[in-house]
Scaffold this motif. Structure first.
Motif, PDB file in Angstrom:
ATOM      1  N   HIS A   1      -8.998  12.405   2.912  1.00 54.43           N
ATOM      2  CA  HIS A   1      -7.791  13.280   2.519  1.00 54.43           C
ATOM      3  C   HIS A   1      -6.676  12.135   2.596  1.00 54.43           C
ATOM      4  CE1 HIS A   1      -9.952  16.837   2.950  1.00 54.43           C
ATOM      5  NE2 HIS A   1     -10.650  16.287   4.079  1.00 54.43           N
ATOM      6  N   LEU A   2      -6.830  11.017   2.471  1.00 50.69           N
ATOM      7  CA  LEU A   2      -5.838  10.079   2.732  1.00 50.69           C
ATOM      8  C   LEU A   2      -5.880   9.223   1.676  1.00 50.69           C
ATOM      9  CD1 LEU A   2      -5.792   9.664   6.709  1.00 50.69           C
ATOM     10  CD2 LEU A   2      -3.777  10.579   5.210  1.00 50.69           C
ATOM     11  N   ALA A   3      -6.595   9.246   0.742  1.00 48.89           N
ATOM     12  CA  ALA A   3      -7.016   8.153  -0.362  1.00 48.89           C
ATOM     13  C   ALA A   3      -6.002   8.104  -1.635  1.00 48.89           C
ATOM     14  CB  ALA A   3      -8.670   8.476  -0.872  1.00 48.89           C
ATOM     15  N   GLY A   4      -5.097   9.102  -1.492  1.00 49.37           N
ATOM     16  CA  GLY A   4      -4.158   9.466  -2.640  1.00 49.37           C
ATOM     17  C   GLY A   4      -2.737   9.184  -2.286  1.00 49.37           C
ATOM     18  N   GLU A   5      -1.776  10.067  -2.876  1.00 42.01           N
ATOM     19  CA  GLU A   5      -0.413  10.214  -2.340  1.00 42.01           C
ATOM     20  C   GLU A   5      -0.416  10.222  -0.908  1.00 42.01           C
ATOM     21  OE1 GLU A   5       2.103   9.227  -4.249  1.00 42.01           O
ATOM     22  OE2 GLU A   5       0.554   8.904  -5.799  1.00 42.01           O
ATOM     23  N   PRO A   6       0.673   9.865  -0.283  1.00 41.29           N
ATOM     24  CA  PRO A   6       1.107  10.050   1.223  1.00 41.29           C
ATOM     25  C   PRO A   6       0.859  11.460   1.744  1.00 41.29           C
ATOM     26  CG  PRO A   6       2.533   8.364   0.290  1.00 41.29           C
ATOM     27  CD  PRO A   6       1.754   8.780  -0.651  1.00 41.29           C
ATOM     28  N   VAL A   7       0.276  11.904   2.700  1.00 39.57           N
ATOM     29  CA  VAL A   7       0.435  13.385   2.993  1.00 39.57           C
ATOM     30  C   VAL A   7       0.729  13.146   4.657  1.00 39.57           C
ATOM     31  CG1 VAL A   7      -1.338  14.058   1.425  1.00 39.57           C
ATOM     32  CG2 VAL A   7      -2.201  13.055   3.600  1.00 39.57           C
ATOM     33  N   ASP A   8       1.378  14.189   5.260  1.00 37.23           N
ATOM     34  CA  ASP A   8       1.670  14.468   6.546  1.00 37.23           C
ATOM     35  C   ASP A   8       0.545  14.842   7.173  1.00 37.23           C
ATOM     36  OD1 ASP A   8       1.231  17.253   6.232  1.00 37.23           O
ATOM     37  OD2 ASP A   8       3.621  17.459   5.755  1.00 37.23           O
ATOM     38  N   ALA A   9       0.620  14.894   8.813  1.00 35.38           N
ATOM     39  CA  ALA A   9      -0.511  14.926   9.619  1.00 35.38           C
ATOM     40  C   ALA A   9      -0.753  16.483   9.693  1.00 35.38           C
ATOM     41  CB  ALA A   9      -0.105  14.816  11.042  1.00 35.38           C
TER      42      ALA A   9
ATOM     43  N   GLY B   1       7.490   7.562   7.756  1.00 35.83           N
ATOM     44  CA  GLY B   1       8.504   8.992   7.433  1.00 35.83           C
ATOM     45  C   GLY B   1       7.444   9.852   7.716  1.00 35.83           C
ATOM     46  N   GLY B   2       6.566   9.843   8.692  1.00 36.99           N
ATOM     47  CA  GLY B   2       5.526  11.066   9.035  1.00 36.99           C
ATOM     48  C   GLY B   2       4.756  11.341   8.070  1.00 36.99           C
ATOM     49  N   ARG B   3       4.451  10.364   7.138  1.00 34.14           N
ATOM     50  CA  ARG B   3       3.441  10.514   6.039  1.00 34.14           C
ATOM     51  C   ARG B   3       2.546   9.277   5.761  1.00 34.14           C
ATOM     52  NH1 ARG B   3       4.914  14.816   2.697  1.00 34.14           N
ATOM     53  NH2 ARG B   3       3.816  13.815   0.760  1.00 34.14           N
ATOM     54  N   PHE B   4       1.265   9.662   5.660  1.00 37.27           N
ATOM     55  CA  PHE B   4       0.068   8.535   5.801  1.00 37.27           C
ATOM     56  C   PHE B   4      -0.710   8.566   4.402  1.00 37.27           C
ATOM     57  CE2 PHE B   4       1.060  10.407   9.722  1.00 37.27           C
ATOM     58  CZ  PHE B   4       1.383   9.433  10.858  1.00 37.27           C
ATOM     59  N   THR B   5      -1.058   7.374   4.429  1.00 36.77           N
ATOM     60  CA  THR B   5      -1.995   7.221   3.040  1.00 36.77           C
ATOM     61  C   THR B   5      -2.958   5.823   3.436  1.00 36.77           C
ATOM     62  OG1 THR B   5      -1.996   6.578   0.838  1.00 36.77           O
ATOM     63  CG2 THR B   5      -0.357   5.358   1.770  1.00 36.77           C
ATOM     64  N   LEU B   6      -4.076   5.745   2.741  1.00 34.48           N
ATOM     65  CA  LEU B   6      -5.101   4.762   3.005  1.00 34.48           C
ATOM     66  C   LEU B   6      -4.960   3.785   2.075  1.00 34.48           C
ATOM     67  CD1 LEU B   6      -7.907   4.229   4.815  1.00 34.48           C
ATOM     68  CD2 LEU B   6      -9.088   5.279   2.832  1.00 34.48           C
ATOM     69  N   PRO B   7      -4.586   2.507   2.441  1.00 28.67           N
ATOM     70  CA  PRO B   7      -4.510   1.233   1.561  1.00 28.67           C
ATOM     71  C   PRO B   7      -5.643   1.038   0.485  1.00 28.67           C
ATOM     72  CG  PRO B   7      -4.271   0.406   3.683  1.00 28.67           C
ATOM     73  CD  PRO B   7      -4.708   1.909   3.759  1.00 28.67           C
ATOM     74  N   PRO B   8      -5.330   0.747  -0.814  1.00 30.52           N
ATOM     75  CA  PRO B   8      -6.328   1.014  -1.769  1.00 30.52           C
ATOM     76  C   PRO B   8      -7.532   0.227  -1.490  1.00 30.52           C
ATOM     77  CG  PRO B   8      -4.083   1.028  -2.781  1.00 30.52           C
ATOM     78  CD  PRO B   8      -4.062   0.730  -1.063  1.00 30.52           C
ATOM     79  N   ASP B   9      -7.277  -1.054  -0.799  1.00 27.81           N
ATOM     80  CA  ASP B   9      -8.312  -2.071  -0.495  1.00 27.81           C
ATOM     81  C   ASP B   9      -9.478  -1.585   0.633  1.00 27.81           C
ATOM     82  OD1 ASP B   9      -7.342  -3.962  -1.996  1.00 27.81           O
ATOM     83  OD2 ASP B   9      -6.294  -4.996  -0.792  1.00 27.81           O
ATOM     84  N   LEU B  10      -9.138  -0.283   1.185  1.00 26.06           N
ATOM     85  CA  LEU B  10     -10.031   0.226   2.030  1.00 26.06           C
ATOM     86  C   LEU B  10     -10.526   1.440   1.663  1.00 26.06           C
ATOM     87  CD1 LEU B  10      -7.975  -0.429   5.339  1.00 26.06           C
ATOM     88  CD2 LEU B  10     -10.031  -1.703   4.573  1.00 26.06           C
ATOM     89  N   VAL B  11     -10.299   1.966   0.412  1.00 23.85           N
ATOM     90  CA  VAL B  11     -10.690   3.257  -0.043  1.00 23.85           C
ATOM     91  C   VAL B  11     -12.286   3.315  -0.218  1.00 23.85           C
ATOM     92  CG1 VAL B  11     -10.694   4.924  -1.797  1.00 23.85           C
ATOM     93  CG2 VAL B  11      -8.566   3.944  -1.279  1.00 23.85           C
ATOM     94  N   LYS B  12     -12.607   2.425  -0.710  1.00 29.57           N
ATOM     95  CA  LYS B  12     -14.401   2.453  -0.728  1.00 29.57           C
ATOM     96  C   LYS B  12     -15.047   1.992   0.351  1.00 29.57           C
ATOM     97  CE  LYS B  12     -15.111   0.876  -5.689  1.00 29.57           C
ATOM     98  NZ  LYS B  12     -15.612  -0.131  -6.574  1.00 29.57           N
TER      99      LYS B  12
END
Length: 347
Positions: A38-46, A77-88
Motif C-alpha cells: 500500500h506504499l508503492a504509489g503516491e505518499p499516503v498517511d498512516a 509531513g505524516g505521509r509515507f511512500t516506498l522508494p521506487p528502487d525497493l518496490v520489486k
C-alpha cells in the motif's frame, strides 16, 4: 593487522550492532502485515495504511515512522511512500523474482529468534536447549522453509547455479538419474531436470514435506519424471544407482559422525564416475573474518540443533575421501554465503 583481517569494532559499533535486531523486527512486521503493498504509489498517511491492512492507526504510524527512520520508507509531513528502487524487493507480484519477502520471513523466524535469545545456554550445554531441533521432523521451520523457498530466497538461484556448474559434465550423458536427498520443495533436482530433458529425479524427504515438492513438480510440468520416497534419509531405501546425488541445506544440521553415516549411504547410491553435490555454508578455519556469515550461521546451528555446525572445506574433503569421493570442487553464487561442493564418486 593482516590484509585478510577485518578491523575490530569500536564500542559505538558494538552498541549499534546490538540494535540491529530492532531494524529486522520492523521490516518483518511490515512484511507480515502487508504494509508495503500500500506504499508503492503516491505518499499516503498512516490512517490509510492502517485501514488497508486492518491494523491500529497509532501502531501503524509508529511502525511506518520506524521504517522511515532506518531508510526503508520515505516519510514527510505524516505521509509515507516506498522508494521506487525497493518496490520489486518488497512488493509481491506474479513473476517478480526480486521479491525478498520470503527471505525476510525465513531469516527471522520465531525459532531463530527464540533460539538466539538462548545462545548463552546453548554454549554452556553444547547444543540446542529448545524442545525441538531442526534434525527433528516435527520442527516447524522445515515445513515453513519448504513453503516459502519458492521466492525471495537464494534457493532457486542456487539450484540454477548448481545445474550450470554441472552442465559441462551432464551434457555428455544422454540420460541422467538424480537423487535429491532432503529435497524440500525440490528446486535442486528440478533445476537439473529442466537443464537435462532426459533426466529423472527421485526425491526423499519427510511425509509432510513431500507435498510441496509434488506441487512444484506439477507446476513445472515435470511430474512424469519425478518419483518420491517418504521417510528419514538415514533409514529409508534410497534406490539407485544414480548419476548425481544432491544434498542441499541439511548436512550442517548434524554432527560429523552423522554426516559421515549419510555420506556412506550416498557412496553406495552413486555410480562410479557420478557426482555428489553438497550445498551448504563453508567456514574458513584460518580467519573467521573472511566469511563472517558462515560462522554466524554455525552459531545459529548451535542454538537450533543438538550437534550441528558449519564445516570447513578441509573437513568436507576428509569426510568425502573416507567414503570414496574425490576432492570437491568449490563453487559459489555472487551475494550468497552458500557454497556448492561437487565431488566425483571414484571407481
Amino acid at each position: 593487522m593482516t590484509p585478510s583481517q577485518a578491523p575490530f569494532l569500536t564500542r559505538q559499533e558494538i552498541v549499534g550492532t546490538l540494535m540491529e535486531v530492532r531494524k529486522a523486527a520492523v521490516i518483518r512486521a511490515a512484511v507480515e502485515l502487508g504494509v508495503f503493498e500500500h506504499l508503492a504509489g503516491e505518499p499516503v498517511d498512516a490512517e490509510t495504511v492502517a485501514r488497508a491492512v486492518g491494523a491500529d492507526p497509532r501502531g501503524t504510524r509508529i511502525l511506518l515512522c520506524a521504517l522511515a527512520a532506518i531508510g526503508v520508507l520515505r516519510g514527510e509531513g505524516g505521509r509515507f511512500t516506498l522508494p521506487p528502487d525497493l518496490v520489486k524487493a518488497l512488493v509481491p507480484a506474479e513473476g517478480n523474482y526480486e521479491y525478498i519477502g520470503a527471505a525476510v520471513r525465513l531469516t527471522s523466524t520465531d525459532a531463530e529468534w527464540q533460539g538466539l535469545a538462548r545462545l548463552a545456554e546453548a554454549v554452556r550445554h553444547g547444543g540446542s536447549v529448545l524442545d525441538i531441533g531442526l534434525e527433528n521432523p516435527e520442527a516447524a521451520y522445515l515445513e515453513e522453509w519448504a513453503e516459502l523457498a519458492a521466492g525471495g530466497s537464494d534457493t532457486i538461484a542456487l539450484a540454477g547455479r548448481t545445474a550450470e556448474v554441472l552442465r559441462p559434465w551432464t551434457r555428455t550423458r544422454p540420460r541422467l538419474s538424480v537423487l535429491d536427498l532432503a529435497c524440500g520443495p525440490g528446486w535442486y533436482g528440478y533445476a537439473l531436470a529442466a537443464a537435462n530433458p532426459g533426466s529423472r529425479v527421485h526425491g526423499v524427504d519427510f511425509p509432510h514435506i513431500l507435498p510441496y515438492a509434488e506441487r512444484n513438480a506439477r507446476e513445472r510440468g515435470i511430474a512424469d519424471r519425478v518419483t518420491f520416497t517418504a521417510g528419514d534419509m538415514f533409514e529409508v531405501e534410497l534406490g539407485g544407482p544414480y548419476d548425481v546425488a544432491l544434498v542441499a541445506g541439511v548436512l550442517h544440521h548434524f554432527s560429523a559422525g552423522r554426516v559421515r553415516t549419510l555420506l556412506g549411504r550416498l557412496a553406495e547410491a552413486v555410480v562410479p564416475g557420478g557426482r555428489l553435490v553438497i550445498s551448504a555454508p563453508v567456514i574458513s578455519d584460518s580467519d573467521p573474518a573472511r566469511d563472517p556469515r558462515a560462522h554466524l550461521f554455525s552459531a545459529l546451528m548451535l542454538v537450533l540443533t543438538r550437534e550441528g555446525q558449519v564445516y570447513s572445506l578441509d573437513e568436507y574433503t576428509e569426510m568425502l575421501a573416507d567414503h570414496g569421493f574425490g576432492a570437491p570442487e568449490l563453487h559459489s553464487k555472487p551475494g550468497s554465503s552458500i557454497r556448492i561442493l561437487v565431488a566425483e564418486r571414484l571407481g
